[in-house]
Design a protein around this motif. Sequence first.
Motif, PDB file in Angstrom:
ATOM      1  N   LYS A 391      19.810  16.736 -37.404  1.00 51.20           N
ATOM      2  CA  LYS A 391      19.001  15.548 -37.678  1.00 51.20           C
ATOM      3  C   LYS A 391      19.810  14.271 -37.503  1.00 51.20           C
ATOM      4  N   ARG A 392      21.125  14.379 -37.540  1.00 49.49           N
ATOM      5  CA  ARG A 392      21.964  13.193 -37.342  1.00 49.49           C
ATOM      6  C   ARG A 392      22.443  13.073 -35.907  1.00 49.49           C
ATOM      7  N   ASN A 393      22.127  14.056 -35.087  1.00 48.28           N
ATOM      8  CA  ASN A 393      22.515  14.018 -33.686  1.00 48.28           C
ATOM      9  C   ASN A 393      21.351  13.502 -32.849  1.00 48.28           C
ATOM     10  N   ARG A 394      21.550  12.339 -32.227  1.00 52.68           N
ATOM     11  CA  ARG A 394      20.406  11.696 -31.564  1.00 52.68           C
ATOM     12  C   ARG A 394      19.898  12.490 -30.376  1.00 52.68           C
ATOM     13  N   TRP A 395      20.820  13.200 -29.706  1.00 51.63           N
ATOM     14  CA  TRP A 395      20.363  13.972 -28.540  1.00 51.63           C
ATOM     15  C   TRP A 395      19.461  15.113 -28.965  1.00 51.63           C
ATOM     16  N   VAL A 396      19.913  15.847 -29.994  1.00 49.12           N
ATOM     17  CA  VAL A 396      19.107  16.965 -30.491  1.00 49.12           C
ATOM     18  C   VAL A 396      17.743  16.462 -30.940  1.00 49.12           C
ATOM     19  N   LEU A 397      17.777  15.329 -31.655  1.00 47.05           N
ATOM     20  CA  LEU A 397      16.542  14.762 -32.183  1.00 47.05           C
ATOM     21  C   LEU A 397      15.603  14.354 -31.042  1.00 47.05           C
ATOM     22  N   ALA A 398      16.181  13.758 -29.999  1.00 50.71           N
ATOM     23  CA  ALA A 398      15.354  13.298 -28.887  1.00 50.71           C
ATOM     24  C   ALA A 398      14.716  14.476 -28.156  1.00 50.71           C
ATOM     25  N   ILE A 399      15.493  15.539 -27.951  1.00 49.55           N
ATOM     26  CA  ILE A 399      14.949  16.686 -27.224  1.00 49.55           C
ATOM     27  C   ILE A 399      13.886  17.392 -28.062  1.00 49.55           C
ATOM     28  N   ALA A 400      14.206  17.623 -29.334  1.00 47.91           N
ATOM     29  CA  ALA A 400      13.222  18.270 -30.211  1.00 47.91           C
ATOM     30  C   ALA A 400      11.958  17.418 -30.301  1.00 47.91           C
ATOM     31  N   GLY A 401      12.150  16.085 -30.402  1.00 47.25           N
ATOM     32  CA  GLY A 401      11.003  15.191 -30.514  1.00 47.25           C
ATOM     33  C   GLY A 401      10.113  15.247 -29.283  1.00 47.25           C
ATOM     34  N   THR A 402      10.732  15.259 -28.108  1.00 41.03           N
ATOM     35  CA  THR A 402       9.942  15.326 -26.874  1.00 41.03           C
ATOM     36  C   THR A 402       9.151  16.629 -26.832  1.00 41.03           C
ATOM     37  N   LEU A 403       9.806  17.724 -27.204  1.00 43.52           N
ATOM     38  CA  LEU A 403       9.093  19.010 -27.211  1.00 43.52           C
ATOM     39  C   LEU A 403       7.919  18.969 -28.189  1.00 43.52           C
ATOM     40  N   MET A 404       8.153  18.327 -29.343  1.00 42.23           N
ATOM     41  CA  MET A 404       7.069  18.245 -30.325  1.00 42.23           C
ATOM     42  C   MET A 404       5.898  17.435 -29.797  1.00 42.23           C
ATOM     43  N   LEU A 405       6.214  16.332 -29.088  1.00 44.19           N
ATOM     44  CA  LEU A 405       5.120  15.516 -28.550  1.00 44.19           C
ATOM     45  C   LEU A 405       4.310  16.309 -27.530  1.00 44.19           C
ATOM     46  N   VAL A 406       5.010  17.088 -26.695  1.00 45.32           N
ATOM     47  CA  VAL A 406       4.300  17.932 -25.736  1.00 45.32           C
ATOM     48  C   VAL A 406       3.464  18.970 -26.492  1.00 45.32           C
ATOM     49  N   GLY A 407       4.062  19.538 -27.531  1.00 44.11           N
ATOM     50  CA  GLY A 407       3.360  20.546 -28.323  1.00 44.11           C
ATOM     51  C   GLY A 407       2.089  20.014 -28.948  1.00 44.11           C
ATOM     52  N   HIS A 408       2.142  18.787 -29.443  1.00 47.36           N
ATOM     53  CA  HIS A 408       0.937  18.259 -30.083  1.00 47.36           C
ATOM     54  C   HIS A 408      -0.104  17.845 -29.057  1.00 47.36           C
ATOM     55  N   TYR A 409       0.351  17.484 -27.858  1.00 46.74           N
ATOM     56  CA  TYR A 409      -0.632  17.284 -26.786  1.00 46.74           C
ATOM     57  C   TYR A 409      -1.364  18.597 -26.538  1.00 46.74           C
ATOM     58  N   ASN A 410      -0.583  19.674 -26.461  1.00 43.04           N
ATOM     59  CA  ASN A 410      -1.156  21.001 -26.258  1.00 43.04           C
ATOM     60  C   ASN A 410      -2.145  21.338 -27.377  1.00 43.04           C
ATOM     61  N   ASP A 411      -1.796  20.941 -28.592  1.00 43.76           N
ATOM     62  CA  ASP A 411      -2.667  21.205 -29.742  1.00 43.76           C
ATOM     63  C   ASP A 411      -4.032  20.538 -29.556  1.00 43.76           C
ATOM     64  N   ILE A 412      -3.988  19.255 -29.169  1.00 42.49           N
ATOM     65  CA  ILE A 412      -5.255  18.542 -29.000  1.00 42.49           C
ATOM     66  C   ILE A 412      -6.012  19.064 -27.783  1.00 42.49           C
ATOM     67  N   TRP A 413      -5.261  19.419 -26.758  1.00 45.48           N
ATOM     68  CA  TRP A 413      -5.902  20.026 -25.573  1.00 45.48           C
ATOM     69  C   TRP A 413      -6.696  21.262 -25.998  1.00 45.48           C
TER      70      TRP A 413
END
Lengths: 473, 188
Positions: A391-413
């Motif tokens: 959670k303190r590593n910005r790269w990890v956070l950015a990658i996980a966050g992008t995956l989550m955004l894609v995941g929630h798009y999939n959810d609404i789809w």
Amino acid sequence: MAHGHHIEIVQEQFSVPAKAKTISIILAVVGLILTGVGFAFLGDSNSASHSKATAHTEATHEAAGHHDDAATHEVAGHEAAGHEMEHGNVQTEKFGPRIDIQSISHPPMVRFWASLLIIGYYLLLISLAALMFVAIQYIANAGWSAAVKRVPEAIYTFVPVAFLVVFAVILIAKNDLYHWAHYEHLGLKKGDAGFDHILAGKSGFLNTGMLLAFPTILAIIFVLIGRKLRSLSKAEDAADKGETRFFKKSIRWSAAFAVLYGFTLSVIVWLYIMSLDAHWFSTIFGVYNFATGWVSALTCIGLFVIYLKSQGYLKLVSDEHVHDLGKFMFAFSIFWTYIWISQYLLIWYAHIPEEMSYYQIRYENYKPYFLVNLVLNFITPFLVLMMRNAKRNRWVLAIAGTLMLVGHYNDIWLMVMPGVYGPGQNISILDIGLLLFFAGVFMYWVLIALTKMGLVAVNHPYIEESAHHDVGV
Amino acid sequence: MGLIDKNLSLRNRRKLILGIFDDEDKLMDASSALVHEGVHIQDVYTPYPVHGLDRIIGVKRSNLSVVAFLCGLTGFSLACLMIWYMYVYDWPMNIGNKPERFTPSWIPIMFESTVLCTAYGMGFFFFIRNRLLHGIQPELLHDRQTDDTMVICIETGDGVNESKIVDIMRSKGATEVRERNGGVQTTI
């Protein structure tokens, strides 16, 4: 307070870096191209089942008119299946009694409108949740977030755009997207062939007037409150140090917004999304969609903060703030899962055919999407973001966050597409194109909005506290 | 390192120097000045959390989160075992014609058991490690250290310049500096 090292509170003026402009424009252009390619394939996907397919864009009524017969047959088919459920032999296989769900054919353009509805609705949820985030910080007198406050304030300026996209889609294509709207259009009376007593019973709430007016009025109020909060924020920046008048006013506006949003978001969700499966209902659906929007908004805030940090802005924001945003992303992913599984579990357990139809189609005909949903929105954030260091590593956070955004798009789809089409759809090049296009537009819009005010809320009463924010060892 | 942290116990200490403070800013100043001089601060007792102090005196990150994870895993395993034993092995029941093997109906029990064991496990380990569990005799350095007074505690020994420590504490605004020898405190 303010022990040890003194932190200077300095205003920062953001200007959009050329690279960010280029990237968002490239995203939008690539998105447009893919959308165009998707259009070229539009005819193909439906031509087999819908020989009369015509490429009308604006003549929806005509389109609705010429497949009246098919739709009436469709409604009658559903009704017959329903009766069989109640009186016939109940099959108990793995998923319990089955409803025969048929693929519904639409004019090709509807696929585009449905796709546009998904992305527009997704961004509407995100930007409204960003406004809610700001409101909650005010109401709770939260100190830590004062340094990142300008980011959600910029994100919620997207509310009008996202709303207009959804509104335009509904205005143009509601009779195709919402089978209840089509049914209403038929104007059947009791006793007519194809009369649907469930839709007739819901028509007091579920009608075109409601669909068009209710969310619109609310969106206008939300936009006005959002603008008010932004102007108060701006006035606060220009005021003398220690001026709390604007802050107190903001608390009142925030409270008004939070109450309104809390009570009415569910209604907007019922009208826009849940009514796609008009015979079905779920009492937790509003919370479920709130969770989707909220966790996505937190992720967006996190990503923008990480981006601004990487460009050397937001000097007051330290690892502590990023850590807290990471905690939010982690915690609300679990909250989302909790709500998601609650809805699934109760329906699975209760075993009632009219409730189960929603999951039957989504589990049996859209299994990959169903499982990807769980992997991207629960397993990924749960395992990746569990560790403190992640959670303190910005790269990890950015990658996980992008995956989550894609995941929630999939959810609404997955909420929308089976509701509109029944089985047989896939995330197509058109969906990806529109997703990229709007990702670019959203990025550009928010970055421009960030330049409209200073990046630091210099006169926020809690800015000192935020600057010294420390989550401990 | 045992279950109960012996380092936290004051019983076996030879000689301690105590700086009594009534203000957290002065306390933090004194602490950083002491650390800057290379003094090892045994512990600081405050009636409420003082943010940033842990970093100054070099408190290491607690392993409580690892304990939490292990407790959670225990709870999860216990739930699996329990459901399997009751519902699959010992007395299979037909409830709503749902299958007996792993089904979504197991999830709430697993979840609750995980959360229960994590919460209780963390609570107990936290109190045990901090010597706050019921039955452990509390050792107070100052009568008001749980009320409004803060105490810096430094163990003296070879190579520790006592007078320098006392000077720093006084100059940074200690209301009192005490010496604790064999459980008896005297003001110096």
